[in-house]
Design an enzyme around this catalytic site. Structure first.
Site, PDB file in Angstrom:
ATOM      1  CG  HIS A 196      29.546  51.407 -18.040  1.00 23.52           C
ATOM      2  ND1 HIS A 196      28.603  50.559 -18.564  1.00 23.52           N
ATOM      3  CD2 HIS A 196      30.710  50.722 -18.045  1.00 23.52           C
ATOM      4  CE1 HIS A 196      29.175  49.406 -18.872  1.00 23.52           C
ATOM      5  NE2 HIS A 196      30.461  49.476 -18.570  1.00 23.52           N
ATOM      6  CD  GLN A 233      35.092  50.486 -11.927  1.00 21.53           C
ATOM      7  OE1 GLN A 233      35.986  50.073 -11.179  1.00 21.53           O
ATOM      8  NE2 GLN A 233      34.700  49.815 -12.991  1.00 21.53           N
TER       9      GLN A 233
HETATM   10  N1  PMP Z   1      29.047  51.096 -14.519  1.00 16.57           N
HETATM   11  C1  PMP Z   1      30.371  51.172 -14.405  1.00 16.57           C
HETATM   12  C2  PMP Z   1      30.996  52.458 -13.907  1.00 16.57           C
HETATM   13  C3  PMP Z   1      31.166  50.086 -14.734  1.00 16.57           C
HETATM   14  O1  PMP Z   1      32.492  50.155 -14.624  1.00 16.57           O
HETATM   15  C4  PMP Z   1      30.547  48.896 -15.210  1.00 16.57           C
HETATM   16  C5  PMP Z   1      31.358  47.698 -15.627  1.00 16.57           C
HETATM   17  N2  PMP Z   1      32.423  48.010 -16.483  1.00 16.57           N
HETATM   18  C6  PMP Z   1      29.147  48.867 -15.289  1.00 16.57           C
HETATM   19  C7  PMP Z   1      28.443  49.982 -14.932  1.00 16.57           C
HETATM   20  C8  PMP Z   1      28.412  47.649 -15.738  1.00 16.57           C
HETATM   21  O2  PMP Z   1      28.623  46.595 -14.863  1.00 16.57           O
HETATM   22  P1  PMP Z   1      28.162  45.113 -15.223  1.00 16.57           P
HETATM   23  O3  PMP Z   1      28.620  44.862 -16.613  1.00 16.57           O
HETATM   24  O4  PMP Z   1      28.855  44.267 -14.220  1.00 16.57           O
HETATM   25  O5  PMP Z   1      26.674  45.070 -15.077  1.00 16.57           O
END
Ligand code: PMP
Length: 409
Positions: free
Chosen positions: A123, A203
């Site tokens: 991500h 996740q």
């Molecule tokens: N890592 C992963 C694997 C995610 O799915 C997400 C959210 N889609 C994030 C990081 C970021 O999370 P947040 O936006 O809640 O900080």
């Protein structure tokens, strides 16, 4: 877990119906989970009749709020199998947790010539913070490739690691493909060259049984809103000794021991990393979310929830396999997340048509543009499940896909 059970569970979630009172087939839990009434009520109480600040007040309400806030920290520690609540730092979300590690641990431990390992499926929030600290320190980033079926390639990881690698930061479960990391093997590989392992547990925390000792990672982060809790709260876990060796990253109230203009001294962790008035109500509501999730999971524990969601993912894959125009992405065995593309139909168009059928999927790059580049697609359609999902959601998705096919035929 049968459909009757999930139907009654759906009733706990006021968000799972449309404005007309029809079922809303919410298949975007990987982005954020719907909230059970128990969490909404806990949040309302914390904001209402229980509300006061923590750690400072001498009056009873504030003392009670402090107890509630610190009880939430203990509850998180128990949920993730941490040795002590002092290992639990409250942050705004996973993104902030990773930025904290990069800027505090990274600034203190990375230098010119050092290397950071990320994987192709990360991500953006597990990429950009590392780019920022790499720029500042002169460290460089290496990218661990994926296997053909979309898993982080641990053979490749083992082969690429050298003594110059100081940190390996990987998604425990991919938010796009649902692929599950062999975390213990990744930890062994990282530790064999003296590197730290950060797991992005966004996740996995809502779907898997967690035990920090078993995982053997050094840092673990997740967001409360994906675990059926509120937005604005997340967790960074690390062992006390490691946290204690890290410098503060933000300054302000609550993170200090003594402040003088000549010099200030800092509180021990976790307070050292929690400058300012914390997310009091959010922490208390996260506590309620964990209680709810564990109650629903029942004696089978988180493994039962994992099995439920991954069975739904497997059913979805099996059904989509017979749709000619659909190409499935990612491994056969996954957490409850399924990504696919439909020939001749942009995922956004599919998402819009499904919306007309009260089915909510995610369409886009899922904040994983390097993974999209690797897959050779600009975007995917993604269906992701939660503890309230059941076969009625899959049926609605399939009906919508059939309709989309007819429209585009
Ligand atoms: N890592 C992963 C694997 C995610 O799915 C997400 C959210 N889609 C994030 C990081 C970021 O999370 P947040 O936006 O809640 O900080």
């Amino acid at each position: 877990m049968n459909e009757t059970e999930t139907l009654s569970r759906k009733a706990d979630f006021p968000g799972l119906v449309t404005a007309d009172g029809d079922p809303w087939h919410y298949l975007d839990t990987a982005a954020t989970a719907q909230k059970p009434r128990a969490v909404i009520d806990a949040m309302a109480r914390a904001l209402g009749e229980d509300y006061a600040t923590v750690h400072r007040g001498v009056y009873g309400r504030s003392a009670n709020m402090t107890l509630g806030f610190e009880a939430a920290r203990k509850r998180v520690a128990r949920f993730i199998g941490a040795a002590s609540e002092n290992e639990v730092v409250f942050v705004r979300g996973a993104t902030e947790g990773i930025n904290l590690v990069a800027q505090s641990w990274g600034a203190a431990n990375l230098k010119e010539g050092d290397r950071i390992v990320l994987s192709q499926l990360e991500h953006h929030s597990n990429i950009v913070p590392w780019q920022l600290i790499a720029e500042r320190t002169g460290a460089a980033i290496d990218v661990c490739p994926l296997t053909e079926n979309g898993l982080i390639d641990l053979d490749a990881l083992e082969a690429m690691l050298t003594e110059r690698h100081k940190i390996v930061a990987l998604a425990h479960v991919s938010n796009v493909l649902g692929s599950i990391l062999g975390a213990q093997r990744a930890a062994r590989a990282a530790h064999s060259v003296g590197a730290k392992l950060l797991l992005d547990g966004c996740q996995s925390a809502p779907r898997m049984r967690l035990d920090m000792d078993e995982l053997d990672c050094d840092f673990f982060v997740f967001s409360g809103h994906k675990l059926y809790g509120p937005t604005g709260i997340g967790v960074l876990w690390a062992r006390e000794k490691l946290l204690d060796a890290m410098p503060p990253w933000q300054g302000g109230g609550a993170m200090i021991e003594q402040v003088a203009f000549e010099q200030s001294t800092y509180a021990p962790p976790p307070q050292r990393f929690e400058a300012g008035t914390p997310m009091i109500c959010e922490a208390i509501a996260l506590h309620a979310a964990i209680d709810y999730v564990e109650k629903v999971a029942g004696p089978g524990g988180m493994e039962g929830l994992f099995a439920h969601e991954s069975a739904l993912a497997a059913k979805t894959r099996a059904a989509l396999q017979s749709v000619n125009s659909v190409r499935l992405l990612g491994p056969e065995k996954s957490a409850g997340i399924v990504s696919f593309v439909m020939e001749g139909v942009h995922p956004h168009d599919l998402g819009t048509i499904l919306d007309e059928e009260n089915v909510a999927i995610r369409a886009g790059h899922h904040c994983a543009q390097p993974l999209m580049a690797h897959l050779g697609v600009p975007a995917t359609a993604r269906a992701s499940f939660g503890l309230y999902s059941d076969e009625s959601d899959i049926d609605a998705l399939l009906r919508g896909i059939e309709r989309t096919q007819k429209i585009f035929a």
